[in-house]
Write a protein that holds these residues in place. Structure first.
Motif, PDB file in Angstrom:
ATOM      1  N   SER A  46      78.311 133.334  62.788  1.00  0.00           N
ATOM      2  CA  SER A  46      78.260 133.317  61.371  1.00  0.00           C
ATOM      3  C   SER A  46      77.402 132.124  60.936  1.00  0.00           C
ATOM      4  O   SER A  46      77.078 131.177  61.706  1.00  0.00           O
ATOM      5  CB  SER A  46      79.637 132.973  60.926  1.00  0.00           C
ATOM      6  OG  SER A  46      80.275 131.689  61.239  1.00  0.00           O
ATOM      7  N   ASP A  48      76.360 129.741  57.493  1.00  0.00           N
ATOM      8  CA  ASP A  48      76.965 129.182  56.019  1.00  0.00           C
ATOM      9  C   ASP A  48      75.523 128.433  55.511  1.00  0.00           C
ATOM     10  O   ASP A  48      75.619 127.939  54.289  1.00  0.00           O
ATOM     11  CB  ASP A  48      78.120 127.861  56.163  1.00  0.00           C
ATOM     12  CG  ASP A  48      77.572 126.770  57.128  1.00  0.00           C
ATOM     13  OD1 ASP A  48      76.431 126.633  57.459  1.00  0.00           O
ATOM     14  OD2 ASP A  48      78.521 125.897  57.111  1.00  0.00           O
ATOM     15  N   ARG A  54      77.670 129.300  63.686  1.00  0.00           N
ATOM     16  CA  ARG A  54      78.993 129.013  64.193  1.00  0.00           C
ATOM     17  C   ARG A  54      79.391 130.282  65.220  1.00  0.00           C
ATOM     18  O   ARG A  54      79.237 131.398  64.642  1.00  0.00           O
ATOM     19  CB  ARG A  54      80.004 129.077  63.223  1.00  0.00           C
ATOM     20  CG  ARG A  54      81.573 128.872  63.632  1.00  0.00           C
ATOM     21  CD  ARG A  54      82.367 128.506  62.224  1.00  0.00           C
ATOM     22  NE  ARG A  54      83.724 128.846  62.574  1.00  0.00           N
ATOM     23  CZ  ARG A  54      84.893 128.785  62.041  1.00  0.00           C
ATOM     24  NH1 ARG A  54      84.589 128.087  60.591  1.00  0.00           N
ATOM     25  NH2 ARG A  54      86.102 129.076  62.245  1.00  0.00           N
ATOM     26  N   ASP A  56      82.598 132.101  67.381  1.00  0.00           N
ATOM     27  CA  ASP A  56      83.903 132.013  67.259  1.00  0.00           C
ATOM     28  C   ASP A  56      84.380 133.082  68.075  1.00  0.00           C
ATOM     29  O   ASP A  56      83.899 134.314  67.952  1.00  0.00           O
ATOM     30  CB  ASP A  56      84.739 132.387  65.837  1.00  0.00           C
ATOM     31  CG  ASP A  56      84.757 131.284  65.020  1.00  0.00           C
ATOM     32  OD1 ASP A  56      85.311 130.538  65.143  1.00  0.00           O
ATOM     33  OD2 ASP A  56      83.694 131.465  64.113  1.00  0.00           O
ATOM     34  N   ALA A 121      85.255 138.121  60.102  1.00  0.00           N
ATOM     35  CA  ALA A 121      85.181 136.863  59.295  1.00  0.00           C
ATOM     36  C   ALA A 121      86.681 136.460  58.838  1.00  0.00           C
ATOM     37  O   ALA A 121      87.022 135.105  58.941  1.00  0.00           O
ATOM     38  CB  ALA A 121      84.529 137.265  57.984  1.00  0.00           C
ATOM     39  N   LEU A 126      86.603 132.212  58.276  1.00  0.00           N
ATOM     40  CA  LEU A 126      85.370 131.587  57.924  1.00  0.00           C
ATOM     41  C   LEU A 126      85.546 131.115  56.263  1.00  0.00           C
ATOM     42  O   LEU A 126      86.129 132.068  55.593  1.00  0.00           O
ATOM     43  CB  LEU A 126      84.194 132.426  57.971  1.00  0.00           C
ATOM     44  CG  LEU A 126      84.104 132.755  59.664  1.00  0.00           C
ATOM     45  CD1 LEU A 126      82.998 133.724  59.409  1.00  0.00           C
ATOM     46  CD2 LEU A 126      83.656 131.787  60.455  1.00  0.00           C
ATOM     47  N   ALA A 130      80.186 131.285  54.142  1.00  0.00           N
ATOM     48  CA  ALA A 130      79.786 131.822  55.492  1.00  0.00           C
ATOM     49  C   ALA A 130      79.502 133.187  55.399  1.00  0.00           C
ATOM     50  O   ALA A 130      80.545 133.761  54.988  1.00  0.00           O
ATOM     51  CB  ALA A 130      80.737 131.107  56.630  1.00  0.00           C
ATOM     52  N   VAL A 132      78.881 136.311  58.227  1.00  0.00           N
ATOM     53  CA  VAL A 132      79.042 137.001  59.800  1.00  0.00           C
ATOM     54  C   VAL A 132      77.704 137.562  59.953  1.00  0.00           C
ATOM     55  O   VAL A 132      77.289 138.682  59.469  1.00  0.00           O
ATOM     56  CB  VAL A 132      79.887 137.795  60.186  1.00  0.00           C
ATOM     57  CG1 VAL A 132      79.830 138.302  61.647  1.00  0.00           C
ATOM     58  CG2 VAL A 132      81.350 137.087  60.201  1.00  0.00           C
TER      59      VAL A 132
END
Length: 221
Positions: A46, A48, A54, A56, A121, A126, A130, A132
């Motif tokens: 993702s 932002d 980011r 995950d 998300a 998130l 943000a 994805v």
């Protein structure tokens, strides 16, 4: 009387075999669900717009949050199959079948490509800003969960088809009062007694060799 009497022979072992098989299937199912819940199902990337992307890694315990509780239910069912019989065992089999279906649903969804960015998300929690940008799925943990669900479903079918007398613990674990009551009931119904039943009948104050004929009354004064 303190003499030890055998409670189960080859025939009893064959009768109890479905219960043992069901317990093994439940154990396998629970182990596979637990292992799947510890593996990464989805990786979400993702952004932002403020910093670096980011990443995950969403384990099964997050992507399919029910996996761990369902595995615990299967473990509890292992103990239940040795403690209950009759209608209660049928109820256990229905619960296990429901667990199998619940465990299979997220696995089937992932394997059929249902891992959309919005779901990722939400699972990754998130922030609103943000977005994805990429989602990668891993089929192996989903396959493990699906195999575990199939094992649980097979256990449910086995339990449903288990004869009532084959379920539960061996009669040697019954309370003495329960064994004596069962022996007296068998004597009243003229049911054939096993060697264990003969000893229980004696404990209940019944003479298993007494057929109620005149020979017995003739010896009384």
């Amino acid at each position: 009387m303190t003499a030890e009497t055998p409670d189960a022979g080859p025939t009893t072992g064959r009768r109890r075999r479905p219960t043992v098989i069901a317990a093994l299937l439940l154990g396998v199912g629970a182990a596979l669900l637990w292992a799947s819940s510890r593996m990464t199902w989805v990786t979400a990337v993702s952004s932002d717009g403020l910093g670096i992307d980011r990443v995950d890694d969403l384990e099964g315990g997050r992507w399919a949050a029910a996996l761990t509780p369902l595995a615990l239910v299967l473990l509890a069912a292992v103990a239940a199959v040795f403690a209950v019989r009759g209608l209660a065992l049928r109820l256990v089999s229905l619960v296990v079948a429901a667990v199998a279906v619940a465990a299979a649903i997220p696995a089937v969804r992932l394997l059929t490509g249902d891992a959309d960015p919005e779901t990722a998300a939400g699972v990754a929690a998130l922030p609103d800003r943000a977005t994805v940008t990429a989602v990668e799925t891993y089929p192996l943990p989903a396959v493990l969960a699906l195999v575990g669900a199939v094992a649980a479903l097979a256990a449910a079918v086995t339990l449903w088809r288990t004869p009532r007398e084959a379920a539960g613990l061996s009669s040697k674990y019954d309370a003495p009062a329960a064994r004596r009551e069962a022996a007296a009931r068998r004597a009243e119904n003229d049911e054939p007694l096993s060697e264990r039943g003969l000893w229980d009948a004696l404990d209940a104050g019944e003479d298993p060799t007494d057929d109620g004929g005149e020979g017995d009354t003739g010896t009384r004064r």
